[in-house]
Design an enzyme around this catalytic site. Structure first.
Site, PDB file in Angstrom:
ATOM      1  N   THR A  86       0.829  -1.201   0.000  1.00 38.76           N
ATOM      2  CA  THR A  86       0.000   0.000   0.000  1.00 38.76           C
ATOM      3  C   THR A  86       0.868   1.258   0.000  1.00 38.76           C
ATOM      4  O   THR A  86       1.956   1.272   0.598  1.00 38.76           O
ATOM      5  CB  THR A  86      -0.942   0.015   1.221  1.00 38.76           C
ATOM      6  OG1 THR A  86      -1.621   1.269   1.282  1.00 38.76           O
ATOM      7  CG2 THR A  86      -0.222  -0.197   2.524  1.00 38.76           C
TER       8      THR A  86
ATOM      9  N   SER B 179      -1.718   3.456  10.335  1.00 36.34           N
ATOM     10  CA  SER B 179      -2.640   2.585  11.083  1.00 36.34           C
ATOM     11  C   SER B 179      -1.951   1.247  11.301  1.00 36.34           C
ATOM     12  O   SER B 179      -0.953   0.922  10.642  1.00 36.34           O
ATOM     13  CB  SER B 179      -3.937   2.358  10.300  1.00 36.34           C
ATOM     14  OG  SER B 179      -3.716   1.411   9.268  1.00 36.34           O
TER      15      SER B 179
ATOM     16  N   TYR C 233      -3.164  -1.533  10.457  1.00 33.43           N
ATOM     17  CA  TYR C 233      -3.307  -2.269   9.186  1.00 33.43           C
ATOM     18  C   TYR C 233      -2.150  -1.922   8.245  1.00 33.43           C
ATOM     19  O   TYR C 233      -1.486  -2.812   7.706  1.00 33.43           O
ATOM     20  CB  TYR C 233      -4.646  -1.941   8.509  1.00 33.43           C
ATOM     21  CG  TYR C 233      -4.537  -2.025   7.005  1.00 33.43           C
ATOM     22  CD1 TYR C 233      -4.434  -3.255   6.374  1.00 33.43           C
ATOM     23  CD2 TYR C 233      -4.439  -0.862   6.228  1.00 33.43           C
ATOM     24  CE1 TYR C 233      -4.256  -3.334   4.997  1.00 33.43           C
ATOM     25  CE2 TYR C 233      -4.268  -0.943   4.861  1.00 33.43           C
ATOM     26  CZ  TYR C 233      -4.173  -2.173   4.244  1.00 33.43           C
ATOM     27  OH  TYR C 233      -3.983  -2.244   2.900  1.00 33.43           O
ATOM     28  N   HIS C 234      -1.923  -0.613   8.039  1.00 33.30           N
ATOM     29  CA  HIS C 234      -0.865  -0.216   7.105  1.00 33.30           C
ATOM     30  C   HIS C 234       0.499  -0.770   7.577  1.00 33.30           C
ATOM     31  O   HIS C 234       1.359  -1.105   6.763  1.00 33.30           O
ATOM     32  CB  HIS C 234      -0.806   1.307   6.979  1.00 33.30           C
ATOM     33  CG  HIS C 234      -1.944   1.898   6.189  1.00 33.30           C
ATOM     34  ND1 HIS C 234      -3.056   2.452   6.767  1.00 33.30           N
ATOM     35  CD2 HIS C 234      -2.149   2.013   4.845  1.00 33.30           C
ATOM     36  CE1 HIS C 234      -3.891   2.898   5.831  1.00 33.30           C
ATOM     37  NE2 HIS C 234      -3.372   2.639   4.649  1.00 33.30           N
TER      38      HIS C 234
ATOM     39  N   LYS D 150       1.556  -4.148   6.252  1.00 30.40           N
ATOM     40  CA  LYS D 150       2.138  -4.164   4.903  1.00 30.40           C
ATOM     41  C   LYS D 150       3.629  -3.810   4.963  1.00 30.40           C
ATOM     42  O   LYS D 150       4.424  -4.293   4.155  1.00 30.40           O
ATOM     43  CB  LYS D 150       1.395  -3.175   4.002  1.00 30.40           C
ATOM     44  CG  LYS D 150      -0.101  -3.451   3.883  1.00 30.40           C
ATOM     45  CD  LYS D 150      -0.413  -4.519   2.857  1.00 30.40           C
ATOM     46  CE  LYS D 150      -1.887  -4.642   2.582  1.00 30.40           C
ATOM     47  NZ  LYS D 150      -2.193  -5.578   1.503  1.00 30.40           N
TER      48      LYS D 150
END
Ligand code: USQ
Length: 398
Positions: free
Chosen positions: A146, A181, A183-184, A187
């Protein structure tokens, strides 16, 4: 090519599976149904109802004359043996890895969601790495990363790598990461693990640092939307910002700009996601190469997107307003942003840039389904700064 799509039931994984199948490739698509579980936990659902995974594959195979898509239900984070066996048997030329929890808000909802996200994403990728090392050496791994890995630095964003001169010496390092975040962050962890695998085990990896995707339709979906629709979200957990604005315009709700609206990101149409992944597959990374492409076609601020949607909505006779609501996230609302994205055009990407006609078409398609929109899913409820109330200590209690 023999292509394995991991995360084949998702917003991007399902259209990607059909895209490769329609072009004559041998497709094996794998999913653990995790997205459907996370949706249920978050209390949200895609706009259009989606058939069970085996049924959508069966529908495709029944209507398409080419090679059938094969599918398997495997949780790559918990079922190493299942993943090993199916990939050892299939021996793909390329693996496209989307099988991750994709929502920043979901990952910030609380401890359980953060652990779930990190476990699913990071351990899933680690399991895949060991299957590749021991059972599919030489396969080209196309990993969906991302643009959010980089965050919003006050310098130009390069494509993955940065040449640095420090105290008179030079080196090439992974571009510094400052994601927004948990989530990020998964990655970022995946990228570090995969760069290691390239360096130490000679993997071939393309890390696609993708921007925010928008869009409802691809060629394959347009041919049979009732049976092939993808999981288009407009809720505050899984919906990306432009998709949300389009739905808000269609149902006459104010466009929810978080904070000042100067947050700038790279964006791309869902059709370009498929084309980028295809270009990466057709032009594999070399042995030992960790290749990073910044996968987006144009950048916008949130306010610019709201203005575009509002103008098009009004031209269609809709009453569209914009509402600046307190930002539930911790992010810069005014900042420098200039990200390079020349590698994919150099391979032949011809972008589908955002046009008013495209927005009009999206708003019209959502308007056709406006009865399915649940207003209560629009406003954000997950805050980055939320903390549980402190337990009250009662002195002298037994
Ligand atoms: N935003 C609003 N109003 C909304 C929703 C979002 O102003 O109603 C703002 C957010 O605060 C943020 C920007 O729009 O500044 C983008 O938010 P988003 O929810 O569209 O995208 P994001 O959370 O960054 O995540 C999405 C995908 C994720 C992917 C990422 C690419 O869900 O899987 O990795 O886009 S990128 O943003 O480049 O990191």
């Amino acid at each position: 090519m023999r292509i394995c799509i991991l995360g084949g039931d998702g917003y991007l994984g399902w259209p990607t599976s059909m895209h490769f199948a329609a072009r004559g490739h041998d497709v094996l698509t794998i999913d653990n149904m995790g997205k459907r579980l996370w949706e249920a936990r978050a209390g949200v659902a895609p706009l259009m109802p989606i058939k069970p995974f085996p049924d959508r594959v069966a529908d495709w195979n029944a209507s398409y004359q080419g090679k059938p898509i094969r599918h398997a239900v495997i949780d790559i984070a918990t079922d190493y043996a299942g993943l090993r066996d199916v990939l050892t048997d299939f021996q793909p030329d390329a693996i496209v890895h989307y099988a991750e929890q994709p929502s920043a808000p979901y990952s910030m909802a609380g401890r359980a969601e953060a652990v779930d996200t990190q476990q699913n994403n990071v351990i899933g990728t680690l399991n895949l790495m060991f299957v590749i090392r021991d059972h599919c050496p030489g396969v080209h791994l196309i990993k969906l990363g991302t643009m959010g890995e980089y965050g919003t630095p006050n310098i130009d964003i390069e494509e993955g790598w940065l040449d640095v001169t420090h105290n008179g010496r030079q080196d090439r390092v992974l571009f510094p990461k400052r994601p927004g975040s948990l989530y990020h962050l998964t990655k970022v962890h995946d990228s570090a693990n995969l760069e290691f695998a390239c360096r130490v085990w000679g993997f071939r990896v393309t890390d696609l640092n993708q921007g925010v995707v928008y869009g409802i339709e691809t060629d394959e979906i347009a041919a049979d939307p009732a049976n092939r629709a993808t999981s288009f979200h407009y809720d505050s957990v899984f919906g990306t910002v432009l998709n949300r604005f389009v739905v808000q315009a269609a149902i006459g709700q104010p466009l929810t700009v978080y904070g000042k609206g100067g947050q700038t990101r790279g964006y791309l149409n869902i059709r370009d996601t498929l084309r980028c992944v295809e270009l990466a597959a057709m032009n594999p990374a070399d042995e030992g190469e960790f290749r990073v492409f910044n996968q987006f076609t144009e950048q916008f601020s949130v306010q610019q997107l709201a203005d575009r949607v509002a103008a098009v909505g009004r031209s269609m006779g809709l009453y569209v307003t914009t509402q600046h609501i307190p930002n539930p996230r911790a992010e810069m609302e005014e900042h420098y942003y200039n990200a390079k994205h020349s590698a994919l055009p150099a391979l032949g990407l011809k972008p589908n840039l955002l046009t008013d006609a495209m927005l009009r078409d999206m708003i019209a398609k959502v308007t056709d389904n406006r009865d399915l929109v649940l207003d209560s899913h629009i406003m954000p409820s997950i805050r980055w700064d939320q903390r549980p109330a402190r337990p009250k200590i009662v002195r002298g209690a037994a």
